[in-house]
Design a protein around this motif. Sequence first.
Motif, PDB file in Angstrom:
ATOM      1  N   SER A 142       0.832  -1.202   0.000  1.00  0.00           N
ATOM      2  CA  SER A 142       0.000   0.000   0.000  1.00  0.00           C
ATOM      3  C   SER A 142       0.867   1.252   0.000  1.00  0.00           C
ATOM      4  O   SER A 142       1.780   1.394   0.820  1.00  0.00           O
ATOM      5  CB  SER A 142      -0.902   0.004   1.236  1.00  0.00           C
ATOM      6  N   TYR A 171       4.082  -3.081 -11.788  1.00  0.00           N
ATOM      7  CA  TYR A 171       2.784  -3.224 -11.122  1.00  0.00           C
ATOM      8  C   TYR A 171       1.693  -2.656 -12.029  1.00  0.00           C
ATOM      9  O   TYR A 171       1.822  -1.550 -12.557  1.00  0.00           O
ATOM     10  CB  TYR A 171       2.785  -2.486  -9.782  1.00  0.00           C
ATOM     11  N   ASP A 173      -1.728  -2.324 -11.227  1.00  0.00           N
ATOM     12  CA  ASP A 173      -2.932  -1.869 -10.537  1.00  0.00           C
ATOM     13  C   ASP A 173      -4.020  -2.940 -10.480  1.00  0.00           C
ATOM     14  O   ASP A 173      -5.202  -2.646 -10.430  1.00  0.00           O
ATOM     15  CB  ASP A 173      -3.479  -0.591 -11.188  1.00  0.00           C
ATOM     16  N   GLY A 175      -4.491  -5.096  -8.021  1.00  0.00           N
ATOM     17  CA  GLY A 175      -4.844  -5.514  -6.671  1.00  0.00           C
ATOM     18  C   GLY A 175      -4.218  -6.842  -6.296  1.00  0.00           C
ATOM     19  O   GLY A 175      -3.078  -7.132  -6.643  1.00  0.00           O
ATOM     20  N   ALA A 176      -4.978  -7.675  -5.587  1.00  0.00           N
ATOM     21  CA  ALA A 176      -4.458  -8.949  -5.094  1.00  0.00           C
ATOM     22  C   ALA A 176      -3.963  -9.846  -6.226  1.00  0.00           C
ATOM     23  O   ALA A 176      -2.986 -10.572  -6.067  1.00  0.00           O
ATOM     24  CB  ALA A 176      -5.527  -9.670  -4.283  1.00  0.00           C
ATOM     25  N   LEU A 180      -0.772  -7.491  -4.620  1.00  0.00           N
ATOM     26  CA  LEU A 180      -0.908  -6.456  -3.595  1.00  0.00           C
ATOM     27  C   LEU A 180      -1.275  -7.097  -2.256  1.00  0.00           C
ATOM     28  O   LEU A 180      -2.326  -7.719  -2.111  1.00  0.00           O
ATOM     29  CB  LEU A 180      -1.968  -5.437  -3.997  1.00  0.00           C
ATOM     30  N   THR A 182      -2.372  -7.571   1.674  1.00  0.00           N
ATOM     31  CA  THR A 182      -3.220  -6.974   2.698  1.00  0.00           C
ATOM     32  C   THR A 182      -2.347  -6.768   3.926  1.00  0.00           C
ATOM     33  O   THR A 182      -1.790  -7.730   4.464  1.00  0.00           O
ATOM     34  CB  THR A 182      -4.403  -7.889   3.049  1.00  0.00           C
TER      35      THR A 182
END
Length: 204
Positions: A142, A171, A173, A175-176, A180, A182
């Motif tokens: 993040s 990267y 964009d 997400g997971a 990415l 958590t």
Amino acid sequence: AVCTLTKEMTEGPYYLDGQLVRADVGEDKTGIPLELTLTVVDDSTCAPLNKALVEIWHCDALGEYSGFVGNNGHDEPDNGTFLRGGVLTGPDGVARITTVYPGWYRGRCVHIHVKVHTDVTLTADGSFTGGQELHTGQLFFSETITTRVAALAAYAANTVPRTTLAQDGIYDDGGAASGLLTLTALGSSTSAGYAGTLTLGVES
């Protein structure tokens, strides 16, 4: 059920073969704690993969990789092993690795490289050989949290300009699916560190 296939990403120039099988790769490197919990599943069936070796490698707070110290403009001891290693998953597909929050080097956002191997042979010197490589990818962080981490003294000593997620050429964009993590705070201050979790969907 169909699980998300985690996107393959470039191995990059800093991979070294024959790293140690160990749960803590930190080797007392300066930086805040990062506790990774990575779950490896088959992307078609969602079944966890048992005894898969999850291997990571990343730079330190100054943006330097073991085996390649000096590439980011800093002079420090280089033993060729810091912030490198891997562990075998259990029956639940989970690999837990303790390290430090990475720094950054010129042209890249903060990230960790990851590989998933199956059928490896553990060696007497604590490393591994052979097997099949199922996945090569990267783990991302993040931007909000990285901004806080970058303000800490250990990371602020890295004077190389920091590339953000949005500026990074690798990267995408996603997400997971793109790796990415958590992130969850381990304490009330940034310096207490973070836990990072992600499910890696691989083609087994």
